[in-house]
Write a protein that holds these residues in place. Sequence first.
Motif, short mmCIF file in Angstrom:
data_model
loop_
_atom_site.label_atom_id
_atom_site.label_comp_id
_atom_site.label_asym_id
_atom_site.label_seq_id
_atom_site.Cartn_x
_atom_site.Cartn_y
_atom_site.Cartn_z
N VAL A 1 -13.78 -3.72 -4.51
CA VAL A 1 -12.91 -3.80 -5.70
C VAL A 1 -12.60 -5.31 -6.16
O VAL A 1 -12.38 -6.02 -5.42
CB VAL A 1 -11.66 -3.16 -5.00
CG1 VAL A 1 -10.60 -3.03 -5.91
CG2 VAL A 1 -11.80 -1.89 -4.17
N TRP B 1 0.89 -1.32 0.07
CA TRP B 1 0.13 -0.07 0.01
C TRP B 1 0.80 1.21 0.07
O TRP B 1 0.26 2.29 -0.28
CB TRP B 1 -1.03 -0.08 1.24
CG TRP B 1 -1.91 -0.90 0.87
CD1 TRP B 1 -2.12 -2.25 0.95
CD2 TRP B 1 -3.54 -0.65 0.58
NE1 TRP B 1 -3.36 -2.75 0.80
CE2 TRP B 1 -4.17 -1.81 0.41
CE3 TRP B 1 -3.92 0.67 0.32
CZ2 TRP B 1 -5.47 -1.76 -0.07
CZ3 TRP B 1 -5.38 0.58 -0.39
CH2 TRP B 1 -5.94 -0.57 -0.54
N VAL C 1 -9.47 6.14 -2.44
CA VAL C 1 -10.54 5.22 -2.17
C VAL C 1 -11.18 5.08 -0.77
O VAL C 1 -12.19 5.25 -0.46
CB VAL C 1 -10.54 4.01 -3.24
CG1 VAL C 1 -11.86 3.22 -3.18
CG2 VAL C 1 -10.27 4.64 -4.62
N TYR D 1 -4.08 5.78 -5.11
CA TYR D 1 -5.15 6.02 -5.58
C TYR D 1 -6.13 5.12 -4.67
O TYR D 1 -7.12 5.51 -4.26
CB TYR D 1 -5.53 5.44 -7.02
CG TYR D 1 -6.79 5.28 -7.58
CD1 TYR D 1 -7.47 6.48 -7.95
CD2 TYR D 1 -7.60 4.12 -7.62
CE1 TYR D 1 -8.69 6.45 -8.41
CE2 TYR D 1 -8.91 4.32 -8.00
CZ TYR D 1 -9.61 5.47 -8.24
OH TYR D 1 -10.78 5.41 -8.71
N ASP D 2 -5.72 3.94 -4.26
CA ASP D 2 -6.47 2.94 -3.34
C ASP D 2 -6.63 3.57 -2.12
O ASP D 2 -7.60 3.53 -1.43
CB ASP D 2 -5.69 1.86 -3.35
CG ASP D 2 -5.76 1.22 -4.62
OD1 ASP D 2 -6.52 -0.08 -4.66
OD2 ASP D 2 -5.01 1.27 -5.34
N ARG D 3 -5.49 4.25 -1.42
CA ARG D 3 -5.56 4.88 -0.28
C ARG D 3 -6.64 5.97 -0.22
O ARG D 3 -7.43 6.32 0.59
CB ARG D 3 -4.47 5.51 0.21
CG ARG D 3 -3.23 4.47 0.51
CD ARG D 3 -1.88 5.12 0.82
NE ARG D 3 -2.20 5.70 2.33
CZ ARG D 3 -1.67 4.70 3.32
NH1 ARG D 3 -1.36 3.80 3.24
NH2 ARG D 3 -1.84 5.45 4.54
N VAL E 1 -5.96 -2.97 4.84
CA VAL E 1 -7.20 -2.40 4.68
C VAL E 1 -7.85 -1.98 6.12
O VAL E 1 -8.48 -0.92 6.15
CB VAL E 1 -8.23 -3.04 3.75
CG1 VAL E 1 -9.37 -2.36 3.73
CG2 VAL E 1 -7.50 -3.20 2.45
N ARG F 1 -8.43 -2.98 -12.44
CA ARG F 1 -9.06 -3.20 -11.15
C ARG F 1 -10.59 -2.25 -11.42
O ARG F 1 -10.39 -1.11 -11.70
CB ARG F 1 -8.47 -2.48 -10.34
CG ARG F 1 -7.46 -3.60 -9.44
CD ARG F 1 -6.33 -4.02 -10.32
NE ARG F 1 -5.45 -5.02 -9.51
CZ ARG F 1 -4.61 -5.81 -10.04
NH1 ARG F 1 -4.51 -5.88 -11.33
NH2 ARG F 1 -3.91 -6.60 -9.30
N LYS G 1 0.40 2.66 -3.45
CA LYS G 1 -0.89 2.68 -4.05
C LYS G 1 -1.59 4.06 -3.64
O LYS G 1 -2.68 3.70 -2.94
CB LYS G 1 -1.70 1.41 -3.89
CG LYS G 1 -1.01 0.09 -4.39
CD LYS G 1 -2.03 -1.13 -4.00
CE LYS G 1 -1.60 -2.23 -4.99
NZ LYS G 1 -2.51 -3.58 -4.46
N TYR H 1 -13.61 -0.42 -9.26
CA TYR H 1 -13.95 -0.09 -8.00
C TYR H 1 -15.55 0.49 -7.88
O TYR H 1 -15.78 1.31 -8.50
CB TYR H 1 -13.11 1.49 -7.93
CG TYR H 1 -11.57 1.02 -7.47
CD1 TYR H 1 -10.93 0.90 -6.33
CD2 TYR H 1 -10.78 0.65 -8.46
CE1 TYR H 1 -9.61 0.69 -6.26
CE2 TYR H 1 -9.57 0.60 -8.68
CZ TYR H 1 -8.93 0.52 -7.33
OH TYR H 1 -7.69 0.19 -7.36
N TYR I 1 -12.25 -5.91 -0.54
CA TYR I 1 -11.06 -5.44 -1.44
C TYR I 1 -10.60 -7.09 -2.04
O TYR I 1 -9.73 -7.60 -1.20
CB TYR I 1 -9.91 -4.89 -0.64
CG TYR I 1 -9.45 -3.55 -1.08
CD1 TYR I 1 -8.60 -3.52 -1.91
CD2 TYR I 1 -10.18 -2.39 -0.68
CE1 TYR I 1 -8.21 -2.12 -2.63
CE2 TYR I 1 -10.07 -1.32 -1.42
CZ TYR I 1 -8.89 -1.12 -2.19
OH TYR I 1 -8.44 0.02 -2.96
#
Length: 223
Positions: free
Chosen positions: A154, A33, A42, A38-40, A67, A212, A36, A214, A123
């Motif tokens: 996700v 992570w 989100v 973008y994922d954080r 997560v 991926r 990442k 979302y 996720y």
Amino acid sequence: MNGPSPEPGSALDVARVWDARADLYLQLFRHEWDSKPYDRTVLAEFAGRVGEGGRVWDVGCGPCGQVTAMLAEYGLDVLGIDLSPRCIELARREKPGCRFEVRDQQDAGPAVKGDLLDGLVSYYSLHDRPKRELPSTLAAWSAAICPGGQLLIVAKEGTRDGAVKDPLGTEHLVYWADFTEAELRRAVGSAAFHVDDITVREAYAGEIRTRRIYLSASRLARL
């Protein structure tokens, strides 16, 4: 003498495979992570929609527990669940300030009637089980979340649905189900959620080369 192998994609099979590969997964992805952003973002946006102190489950939390930990950092009351006892053992060790339990994501109902969740995050938890189980899984999540509660899914994009050689390189066969945007949108809508947003990103460097998806949704009021 050992008995027959469990059916691929069954709860027993998922627990068996993840027990066997949890340590390797942790070694490979303990710090994933960090790269990442973008994922954080989100997850931060999900936490903002739920609100401070909201009760949330991170289903299929895995051995790293990232997560679960991030949702807790964003102010949520979060529980990470996973079918694999080894994953939960490792997650508790990695993130000692967080809560984790061995539990099936298809058993997301409240222990006390009416004690509903404010949100749920999945996720990459859906790809371990056959696509035919998607409606029952979403129905369980829908029953566990309060009206207006938030859902974040996700998933990897694709059409596979069956046992494949382990992408981690172990000797195990693992169940792998990919999904399309249309499949997820249809299934989520059928489970009494309103789809609020769907976005897609390309794989980061070092990830499995597939896009991926979302999906953010809100639980509709019960009839």
